[in-house]
Design a protein around this motif. Sequence first.
Motif, PDB file in Angstrom:
ATOM      1  N   PRO A  96       0.841  -1.199   0.000  1.00 30.56           N
ATOM      2  CA  PRO A  96       0.000   0.000   0.000  1.00 30.56           C
ATOM      3  C   PRO A  96       0.875   1.247   0.000  1.00 30.56           C
ATOM      4  O   PRO A  96       1.744   1.410   0.855  1.00 30.56           O
ATOM      5  N   ALA A  97       0.699   2.111  -0.983  1.00 31.92           N
ATOM      6  CA  ALA A  97       1.536   3.306  -1.119  1.00 31.92           C
ATOM      7  C   ALA A  97       0.746   4.377  -1.846  1.00 31.92           C
ATOM      8  O   ALA A  97      -0.165   4.078  -2.619  1.00 31.92           O
ATOM      9  N   ASP A  98       1.108   5.635  -1.579  1.00 30.33           N
ATOM     10  CA  ASP A  98       0.410   6.737  -2.252  1.00 30.33           C
ATOM     11  C   ASP A  98       1.288   7.973  -2.223  1.00 30.33           C
ATOM     12  O   ASP A  98       2.140   8.132  -1.346  1.00 30.33           O
ATOM     13  N   ARG A  99       1.075   8.844  -3.215  1.00 28.72           N
ATOM     14  CA  ARG A  99       1.768  10.132  -3.249  1.00 28.72           C
ATOM     15  C   ARG A  99       1.220  11.033  -2.150  1.00 28.72           C
ATOM     16  O   ARG A  99       0.018  11.040  -1.864  1.00 28.72           O
ATOM     17  N   VAL A 100       2.087  11.804  -1.537  1.00 30.78           N
ATOM     18  CA  VAL A 100       1.668  12.832  -0.574  1.00 30.78           C
ATOM     19  C   VAL A 100       1.302  14.073  -1.365  1.00 30.78           C
ATOM     20  O   VAL A 100       2.064  14.532  -2.218  1.00 30.78           O
ATOM     21  N   GLY A 101       0.130  14.627  -1.067  1.00 28.81           N
ATOM     22  CA  GLY A 101      -0.317  15.802  -1.811  1.00 28.81           C
ATOM     23  C   GLY A 101      -1.275  16.630  -1.003  1.00 28.81           C
ATOM     24  O   GLY A 101      -1.277  16.601   0.234  1.00 28.81           O
ATOM     25  N   GLY A 102      -2.145  17.358  -1.723  1.00 32.04           N
ATOM     26  CA  GLY A 102      -3.066  18.275  -1.053  1.00 32.04           C
ATOM     27  C   GLY A 102      -4.014  17.592  -0.107  1.00 32.04           C
ATOM     28  O   GLY A 102      -4.495  18.186   0.848  1.00 32.04           O
ATOM     29  N   ALA A 103      -4.313  16.289  -0.365  1.00 29.67           N
ATOM     30  CA  ALA A 103      -5.247  15.575   0.502  1.00 29.67           C
ATOM     31  C   ALA A 103      -4.597  15.137   1.803  1.00 29.67           C
ATOM     32  O   ALA A 103      -5.260  14.597   2.679  1.00 29.67           O
ATOM     33  N   GLY A 104      -3.302  15.356   1.951  1.00 34.41           N
ATOM     34  CA  GLY A 104      -2.615  15.011   3.182  1.00 34.41           C
ATOM     35  C   GLY A 104      -1.812  13.741   3.044  1.00 34.41           C
ATOM     36  O   GLY A 104      -1.566  13.233   1.953  1.00 34.41           O
ATOM     37  N   LEU A 105      -1.381  13.191   4.183  1.00 39.04           N
ATOM     38  CA  LEU A 105      -0.604  11.966   4.192  1.00 39.04           C
ATOM     39  C   LEU A 105      -1.510  10.777   3.913  1.00 39.04           C
ATOM     40  O   LEU A 105      -2.694  10.792   4.259  1.00 39.04           O
ATOM     41  N   PRO A 106      -0.967   9.725   3.298  1.00 38.71           N
ATOM     42  CA  PRO A 106      -1.774   8.519   3.136  1.00 38.71           C
ATOM     43  C   PRO A 106      -2.032   7.880   4.489  1.00 38.71           C
ATOM     44  O   PRO A 106      -1.482   8.296   5.512  1.00 38.71           O
ATOM     45  N   GLY A 107      -2.875   6.849   4.491  1.00 39.60           N
ATOM     46  CA  GLY A 107      -3.198   6.188   5.751  1.00 39.60           C
ATOM     47  C   GLY A 107      -1.968   5.649   6.445  1.00 39.60           C
ATOM     48  O   GLY A 107      -0.910   5.449   5.838  1.00 39.60           O
ATOM     49  N   ARG A 108      -2.112   5.351   7.731  1.00 39.37           N
ATOM     50  CA  ARG A 108      -0.978   4.920   8.556  1.00 39.37           C
ATOM     51  C   ARG A 108      -0.302   3.674   7.996  1.00 39.37           C
ATOM     52  O   ARG A 108       0.905   3.497   8.125  1.00 39.37           O
ATOM     53  N   GLU A 109      -1.078   2.796   7.329  1.00 37.64           N
ATOM     54  CA  GLU A 109      -0.510   1.560   6.811  1.00 37.64           C
ATOM     55  C   GLU A 109       0.194   1.754   5.479  1.00 37.64           C
ATOM     56  O   GLU A 109       0.897   0.867   5.009  1.00 37.64           O
ATOM     57  N   ALA A 110      -0.024   2.881   4.834  1.00 40.86           N
ATOM     58  CA  ALA A 110       0.510   3.083   3.490  1.00 40.86           C
ATOM     59  C   ALA A 110       1.872   3.763   3.538  1.00 40.86           C
ATOM     60  O   ALA A 110       2.169   4.552   4.442  1.00 40.86           O
TER      61      ALA A 110
END
Length: 710
Positions: free
Chosen positions: A636-650
Motif C-alpha cells: 500500500p503506497a500513495d503520493r503525498v499531496g493536497g489531501a494530506g498523508l496517506p493512511g498509517r498503513e501506506a
Amino acid sequence: MSSGLTVDVESDGNDPLAQELAKEQRRLDQAYVHLGSMQERAAAVRTIGDRAVRDENTVDARIAQFHLYRREVALAEGSGPLCFGRIDTDDREQWYIGRRHVEDEQSRPVVVDWRAPVSAGFYRATALDPCGLEHRRRFIIDDRTIEALLDEDLTDPESGSQGGLPDPLLAELGRSRGGQMGDIIATIAAEQDLIIRAPLEELLVVQGGPGTGKTAVGLHRAAFLLFEHRRALTESKVLVVGPNPLFLRYIAEVLPSLGETAVTQATLSGLVASRYRVGLHDSDDQARIKGRVEMAALVANAVRSHIKVLDDGLELRAGLTVVRLDAEDLGQLQKMVLARRLPVNQGRDVFRQLVIQHAWRRHSQRPGADPGGEPLFSSAVRADPKFKAAIDKMWPILNPVTVIRGLLRSPKRLNEAGEGLLSTAERKLLKRSPPPKPAGTPVKGRKAIEPWSEGDLPLLDEAQWLIAGVPATYGHVVVDEAQDLSPMSLRMVARRAQKGSMTVLGDLAQATSPQAMGSWQAALAVMTDHVAETSAAEHRPTVRQTELTVGYRVPAAILDVANRLLPEAAPEVTPARSVRPGGDPPLVLSVDSEGLDDAVVSEVSALRLRTASVAVVADGERLDGLLAALQGAGLPADRVGGAGLPGREAVALVDPLTVKGLEFDAVVVVEPGEIAALPSGLRHLYVAMTRAVQHLGLIHAEPLPAILEL
C-alpha cells in the motif's frame, strides 16, 4: 542521568518501589475521577444555559451559553496522559503536573496545568539549579497506566541531574510516528521551556536544526500564551502560519489536545484565499523580485499614483457662491492627508472634508459672508455632482486588484512606480500580459475570477493594507518554517500581529525558496521596520533572537551524517547535536540503474515489518515510477499531496520540498545525487535525510554527493 528510583510494572508487588508505583497509579485514577466530575458539572451548567436561551433568547443568554460551551469543550479529556509527573519543593509542597488543571470538590488542585508558573521547575530544574525543588518524579505512561517511575534527587550535585533527558524520556521521544504530530508536554526540555514561557510582548525569532522541536515549541508557546493571557487572547486569538496545507493537517491535533480552540491555523496564501485565486506560476527570478522589500515602496508608489490634482484647479459651488482652489492648494491638502498615514480610502474622506473646510475658510473671509452659513455651504458642495466627480478624479476609491493588476500590466506604471527601486530589466521581467479570454460565453452577471501567483499575494496584501487596513489582526502570531519567507511575506505576517507580538521559527539550513532572506538579522530588520510603521512607539515589542541547539527527534547516527552537508549547504548555521546517542547509521545501498526500483521495494517491504510509518523521498519526476513499483509489489503506497498523508498503513511517497516539517519512523531517500542537483539541492537533501526518527536509507545508482563521504 537519573538518581533515586526507577521502577516498572514488573517489580515485585511487595517491594517498596512497586508500592510507590501503585500509589501513584491510584492518584492518577482518582485524577480521572475528579476530571469526570468537573465535566459533569460543566455539562449541567451548560444545560442551564441552553434552557435560558430557549426561554429568554436574549443576547446575554446567548453569550453565556457560548462561554459555557467553551468551558465544556476545554474540559474534554483529549489525547495523551492527564498527569505525567510530580515535583516536591524545598518547603515540602508537592505538586502533580499534567495536561490540564484538575481539582476536587473543594477546589483543591489535584493536577496543576503544565503552563502554570509552579510547573516551570518540572522542566527547568537541574541539580546545579534546582529552581526551588528537592525532587522530581516523571511517569512513563501507556494510555492510563503508569508503566514506570523515574525519580531525580535535585539536592545532590553528584546525582547526574544536570542536563539532558533521562533514558526513559529518550524512549518516549523515540516512539513510532504516525500521520499526525503529537504534543511534547511530558518531555519539554529546559531550553524549549524558556522559549515557550517567553513574554507576550516579544518579537522572538528561534533558529533550530532538525529535531530540535521548533514546531512543537511554537504550538506549545501558543497554548501557554492562551493560558497566561486568557482574557486578552481569547478575544484577539492566536494565529499559527504554516508553509502548506499538508503541514497544517499534520499539526492539527496538537492544540486541541491541549484544550485550546482560540487559534486560527492558516498558510500564507490561506490568509487571503477568500479574496484571491492562485492560478499562475512565477519563475524563480520573478518570485525573487516580487519578494524583495523594495516592492513595498513600489506598491506604495503605485497606490499614490492614483492620487493626483486637477491641473486647472477646482471650483466649488454652493448656490450662487463659487470658491476656487488652484492646483497648489489641492496638492498641499493631499500632502497633509498622506502625512497622516491613514488607509488611502479613509484618507479620501478626510481629503474631501478638508477641501470643503478650506473652501469655506476662503469664502468666510469675504465681505458680507454669513459666519453661520457653514452647514448650508458644506451640504450644498457635497450635493454637487461636479464636486463628486472631481473628488473621484483626484482621489478615487481604490481596491488592491485594480492597483496591482494595473501595475503588472502597464509598463508605464511599472516604470514610474519602480524608478530607483528596480532595474529596467527587473521591471520588464514583472510585466504581465492580460490573460486570454475564456472560451464560451460567461454566465450572465458573473465575472471570471482573475488568477494570481503566490508571489502576487503579498503585493495584493500590501496594497490592501495601504488602501483599507488589515482585515484581521491577532494578539499573537506564530510563524513556522519561516526560513523560506520573503521580505514581502514577512511584512504580510507582521502586520497581522498586534503590537508586533510574534514567534518566528525556522532553520536557515532548510531554506530552499528563491525568495528566502538568508539571515535572521535581515528578517528581523524587515519585521521590526514594518512593526514601526504599524504600531505606536509605546506598543513596540522587545526584539530577541535565540537558538535551539539540541535535537530530540533525529538519532545522532543519522544527524551526524546529515550535518556533513552543512559546510556547503549552510555554512553560517551551527549544526544541531542529538540528545539521542547512537542509533543505526544510515543504510547506504548502491545498485545498478535497472535494479533501483526493486531495491526500493525490497527495503520498504522490510521496513514495514518493524516500523509504523515509512516514507520514500525522491525527486518529483521519479515518484510515479516508484509508486507503480511499490503498488505492483502489493505494498500500500500513495503520493503525498493536497489531501494530506496517506493512511498509517501506506507508504508515503513525497518530494524533498513537500517533506519539509514532517517526520517518519523510516525514510528511504532515492538517488540523493539527483536531489543534490536541484536548485538549493544540498539543503533539499539535508531536509530529506533529517525526516527519519529511527531509520534512514540511501539507495542510489548515480554517485552520492562527495561531501557525504559515504
